[in-house]
Write an enzyme that holds these catalytic residues in place. Structure first.
Site, PDB file in Angstrom:
ATOM      1  N   SER A  46      -7.876   3.621   8.806  1.00 46.29           N
ATOM      2  CA  SER A  46      -8.674   3.290   7.706  1.00 46.29           C
ATOM      3  C   SER A  46      -7.998   3.012   6.404  1.00 46.29           C
ATOM      4  O   SER A  46      -8.368   2.080   6.349  1.00 46.29           O
ATOM      5  CB  SER A  46      -9.442   4.991   7.070  1.00 46.29           C
ATOM      6  N   ASP A  70     -14.981   2.424   6.293  1.00 45.77           N
ATOM      7  CA  ASP A  70     -14.228   3.387   6.132  1.00 45.77           C
ATOM      8  C   ASP A  70     -14.338   4.700   4.713  1.00 45.77           C
ATOM      9  O   ASP A  70     -14.127   5.734   4.342  1.00 45.77           O
ATOM     10  CB  ASP A  70     -12.902   2.318   5.387  1.00 45.77           C
ATOM     11  N   ARG A 120     -14.703  12.599   6.751  1.00 45.98           N
ATOM     12  CA  ARG A 120     -13.117  13.263   7.847  1.00 45.98           C
ATOM     13  C   ARG A 120     -12.598  14.440   7.097  1.00 45.98           C
ATOM     14  O   ARG A 120     -11.744  15.389   6.584  1.00 45.98           O
ATOM     15  CB  ARG A 120     -12.307  12.350   8.273  1.00 45.98           C
ATOM     16  N   HIS A 159       0.942  -1.060  -0.179  1.00 46.70           N
ATOM     17  CA  HIS A 159      -0.093  -0.222   0.385  1.00 46.70           C
ATOM     18  C   HIS A 159       1.173   1.175  -0.260  1.00 46.70           C
ATOM     19  O   HIS A 159       2.118   1.302   0.657  1.00 46.70           O
ATOM     20  CB  HIS A 159      -0.939   0.119   1.197  1.00 46.70           C
ATOM     21  N   LYS A 203      -8.478  -1.764   5.283  1.00 53.90           N
ATOM     22  CA  LYS A 203      -9.195  -2.137   3.705  1.00 53.90           C
ATOM     23  C   LYS A 203      -7.398  -3.754   3.309  1.00 53.90           C
ATOM     24  O   LYS A 203      -7.961  -4.661   3.506  1.00 53.90           O
ATOM     25  CB  LYS A 203      -8.692  -1.130   2.614  1.00 53.90           C
TER      26      LYS A 203
HETATM   27  N1  URA Z   1      -5.350   6.756   2.565  1.00 56.92           N
HETATM   28  C1  URA Z   1      -6.256   5.695   3.361  1.00 56.92           C
HETATM   29  O1  URA Z   1      -7.221   5.286   2.563  1.00 56.92           O
HETATM   30  N2  URA Z   1      -7.121   6.621   4.791  1.00 56.92           N
HETATM   31  C2  URA Z   1      -6.089   7.339   5.002  1.00 56.92           C
HETATM   32  O2  URA Z   1      -7.234   7.938   6.080  1.00 56.92           O
HETATM   33  C3  URA Z   1      -5.294   8.399   4.355  1.00 56.92           C
HETATM   34  C4  URA Z   1      -4.504   7.679   3.583  1.00 56.92           C
END
Ligand code: URA
Length: 434
Positions: free
Chosen positions: A183, A161, A168, A82, A187
């Site tokens: 967050s 999320d 947010r 990621h 995932k």
């Molecule tokens: N990337 C994400 O998936 N979530 C966040 O809160 C910040 C960056």
């Protein structure tokens, strides 16, 4: 249980139990807790923070807000990566085939681009016929057979999320470490891989502006990964310019191919060797980073990494001919060179702005429904630290029309910042957190 009590508890510095967190996350996902209460909670978390147990409970509750992927039909360890967001970030296109060529399985769930950031799926669709719209059975089968497959993100992956991030974004609560950690990790955990490596970007264009802040985020991410029984490591990288040279879908694929062929070195290869080295060592497939990187480089040298990309493209219905003949990738009708007006040393290239130039040329989505032009974008000639003389080529634009190219040229020039004196070299890999 009352949401008002939970907000007050966090506001006053208390810690939330797993049950309380689950009540809040599932209630919010189902629409039973209103946005205004969840906004207040996010702000309380931003100021008061969360300890590891609370962050883990929040992450796991988010994982269970929707569907999770069970990768157990795939034999052996599976790795995933990621990035916290980059422009020109074609890392997955290079890293995944390289690692798969070394024998570690890649079962990757990817997304499409939005705004100035690109998505791996859009880039891969530069291969005619390539599709991520494959059944779960075929996805598992491909990973078992050739070691690598990419599938689109299911709509029901971590719905908490999707709602929370949108909230947010409009309530000033994005830069809270426990909220970012939950967050991202929810995932990744829902996607099922055993090994997770993270690229945490640091710099003025990134969420984390300083190495200290990036280190804190990287430590938070890896701690939660390990508490959730995954093997996890992070790299902190400098983001004061786009990664590599190309920004734009097919242009990035072309660059990825040249790295896989061993024709291009630099920041992109360095990042792939570092992330790949972490994957192989976490998998126990190499004794240390040096041995892991030697193996990855061998996969480039003997052509097996490039061949792995071609196998993946074919296995997902695509024409792999462009892997060997990149001129077959989508080509823009207009090509315009952008030249320097002054002498100096490149001090910064505003990555986000370069991403916007590519988007305005048609290479990025303004909203989720827009279609994109895979052929357009920017290929930089100069990077931070390079010396330029007036008239030197800074970049080449690939555009749908001469008018769009002229507009983009002005925007692109504004992305470069020059210094009169040499720019001291800064390390691209700032730190590794394991
Ligand atoms: N990337 C994400 O998936 N979530 C966040 O809160 C910040 C960056």
């Amino acid at each position: 249980m009352q949401m008002t009590d939970l907000i007050a508890k966090k506001r006053d510095g208390g810690r939330l139990s797993g049950q309380e967190i689950d009540f809040m996350v599932q209630g919010y996902t189902r629409g039973e807790i209103p946005d205004y209460q969840m906004s207040a909670m996010c702000m309380a978390i931003l100021f008061r923070g969360m300890d590891d147990q609370e962050t883990l409970d929040l992450t796991m509750s988010m994982v269970h807000s929707g569907q999770t992927i069970d990768l157990s039909p795939i034999q052996g360890l599976k790795a995933d990566k990621h990035s916290t967001g980059g422009v020109g970030d074609k890392t997955s296109l290079v890293l995944c085939p390289m690692v798969a060529a070394c024998g570690l399985k890649i079962a990757k769930m990817s997304g499409r681009g939005l705004g100035h950031t690109g998505g791996t799926i859009d880039k891969l669709e530069s291969f005619p016929g390539f599709s991520v719209d494959i059944s779960e059975e075929r996805f598992f089968q491909n990973v078992n057979d050739i070691g690598i497959a990419v599938i689109g993100q299911t709509a029901d992956l971590v719905p908490a999320d999707k709602k929370l991030y949108a909230l947010r974004d409009v309530t000033g609560t994005v830069p809270s470490i426990p909220l970012i950690v939950s967050s991202i990790m929810s995932k990744k955990l829902a996607s099922g891989s055993d090994i997770i490596v993270l690229d945490v970007k640091c710099g003025s264009g990134a969420f984390m502006k300083t190495p200290e802040a990036a280190r804190e985020l990287a430590r938070g991410l890896t701690r939660i990964g390990r508490l959730a029984q995954r093997r996890c490591a992070a790299v902190i990288t400098d983001m004061d310019q786009p990664l590599g040279f190309a920004v734009g879908n097919a242009l990035e694929v072309k660059e990825a191919i040249s790295v896989l062929k061993g024709e291009q070195r630099g920041d992109l290869l360095e990042l792939c060797l570092t992330l790949g080295g972490l994957m192989l060592t976490e998998a126990g497939m190499a004794a240390d980073m040096e041995a892991a990187q030697a193996r990855l480089l061998e996969a480039v040298k003997d052509g097996s990494a490039l061949e792995k990309l071609a196998q993946m493209v074919r296995a997902q219905g695509g024409d792999a001919a462009p892997v060997y003949e990149p001129a077959l990738l989508p080509q823009a009708p207009v090509v315009l060179e952008v030249r320097a007006d002054r002498a100096g040393y490149v001090e910064r290239i505003q990555a986000e702005q370069v991403g916007l130039v590519s988007m305005h040329l048609g290479g990025g989505r303004v909203n989720k429904e827009s279609s994109i032009d895979l052929s357009v974008g920017v290929v930089l000639d100069k990077k931070v630290g390079d010396r330029v003389a007036p008239g030197d080529r800074l970049a080449v634009l690939h555009a749908p029309s001469a008018e769009k190219a002229r507009e983009a040229a002005e925007q692109l020039k504004a992305c470069f910042r020059f210094s009169d004196s040499p720019v001291p070299a800064r390390p691209f890999i700032i730190d590794i957190v394991r």
